[in-house]
Design an enzyme around this catalytic site. Sequence first.
Site, short mmCIF file in Angstrom:
data_model
loop_
_atom_site.label_atom_id
_atom_site.label_comp_id
_atom_site.label_asym_id
_atom_site.label_seq_id
_atom_site.Cartn_x
_atom_site.Cartn_y
_atom_site.Cartn_z
CE LYS A 34 -1.54 1.79 3.74
NZ LYS A 34 -2.21 2.15 5.00
CB SER A 35 3.77 2.23 2.09
OG SER A 35 3.13 2.04 3.33
NE ARG A 70 6.12 6.78 0.91
CZ ARG A 70 5.33 6.47 1.94
NH1 ARG A 70 4.31 5.65 1.76
NH2 ARG A 70 5.57 6.99 3.13
N GLY A 124 -4.94 7.41 5.32
CA GLY A 124 -3.98 8.41 5.74
C GLY A 124 -3.11 8.91 4.61
NE ARG A 150 -5.27 7.85 10.34
CZ ARG A 150 -4.86 6.97 9.43
NH1 ARG A 150 -5.71 6.48 8.56
NH2 ARG A 150 -3.58 6.60 9.38
CB SER A 187 7.19 9.29 8.66
OG SER A 187 6.43 8.19 8.17
CB SER A 218 7.57 4.87 10.24
OG SER A 218 7.60 3.85 9.26
CD GLU A 232 3.52 -0.42 8.19
OE1 GLU A 232 3.69 -1.19 7.24
OE2 GLU A 232 3.45 0.82 8.07
NE ARG A 284 -3.44 0.31 13.55
CZ ARG A 284 -2.78 0.36 12.39
NH1 ARG A 284 -1.49 0.61 12.37
NH2 ARG A 284 -3.43 0.16 11.25
#
Length: 423
Positions: free
Chosen positions: A25-26, A30, A95, A123, A170, A198, A312, A343
């Site tokens: 996903k990250s 990006r 996010g 958030r 981050s 992170s 995470e 969390r």
Amino acid sequence: MSGNTWTAPTAPGPLDASVRVPGSKSITNRAFVLAALSAAPTLVRRPLDSRDARLMQGALTALGGGVERRGDDVLVSPLAPEGTEPASVVLGNAGTVARFTPALAGLGSRPVLFDGDEAIRRRPIAPLLRALRDLGLDVEDEGRGAPPFTVRGHGGIAGGKVELDSSASSQFLSALLLAAPAFESGVTVRLVGDAPPSEPHIAMTLDLLRRFGAAPERSGVEFHVPATALSCPEYEVEPDLSTAAPFVAAAAVAGGTVRVEGWPQHTTQPGDWLRSLLTELGQRVELDETGLTVTGTGEVRAARLDLHEVGELTPVVAAMLCFGDGPSVISGVAHLRGHETDRLAALATELSALGAGVTETADGLAITPAPLHGGVFHTYEDHRLVMAAAVLGLRVPGVEVEDPETVGKTFPEFTATWQALLG
């Protein structure tokens, strides 16, 4: 699966399975942003297809880009932020979409409204909005420092120097760095406050910028990305190693062997830390050119773990440590209180409700293993909590996972793949 719960299956014995997890996903989101800022279309190969990824595609379309599905791949065309008619970006609870796309709205001249699920309104994003204002964007949020907010640009962003407090996420820093090649003079970001969590995600952002032709520089707490014409005709997305976490944890908890296909031999993903973690917890880990193989004993060593850089992974790691051979401590993850849900509170509540001794600390969790029993595991619209509950269910009959569909955020086929893992 019944009603709005899923009974997490128990392992019939030691595992012997091979799985392929979807794209990161990250990295996917990006890559989509950088592709939209490139001078020509980019074919993004094997990206994640999930709610968060589709929300990013929808955001780029709303901002004047083009997105075309081609089998397992996605062709992203450059932004053409023209016109003055108002637009809207739907954030859901993503996010990366909430943090990475507001700067892009500043490249045009129309007002863009950003809003999403109730959870995204809780958030943190205020420091990023402050930095965007300092860079010349008009941001209207009625003092909330959270969605809904409206961004209006002036046909481009001059860029220059800006200070940023990225201690809560981050992603604030990544948001400015990813957009910087499209600023007239790039950007120089000086971090203030505590260090961002992170670090691997920051390294990931810098790596992707380089892959698309930018030349980011870093000196301590200062980052510089010059204005650049980006180009990357094709980009292939790695498997999501954080999504692989419950599968490799399964080998440790249930015993046996689990193989994750396509695990990269070199990566900036924080999930790669699982290799050293599992070794520390007493499991055998082998990486070769085809993937990662984890052979577990069914016994988990207790540990004291600082997860600041890999927060995470905390839900799955906490579930795994509930089967430890003694008390464990997770630290360095106070920032998880601002993720999809709080969390730390959620994990302490839900793991304790099934019999574990889990308490919150100032920056993490203290875990004392105890006999566990079945019951409803609430997931708070958080995909990682569904995965944590699945790990518990391997050895605890009757774990009823609330709202399993929320895992569609990163892995829509998770429950089916989990069932197949257990044969």
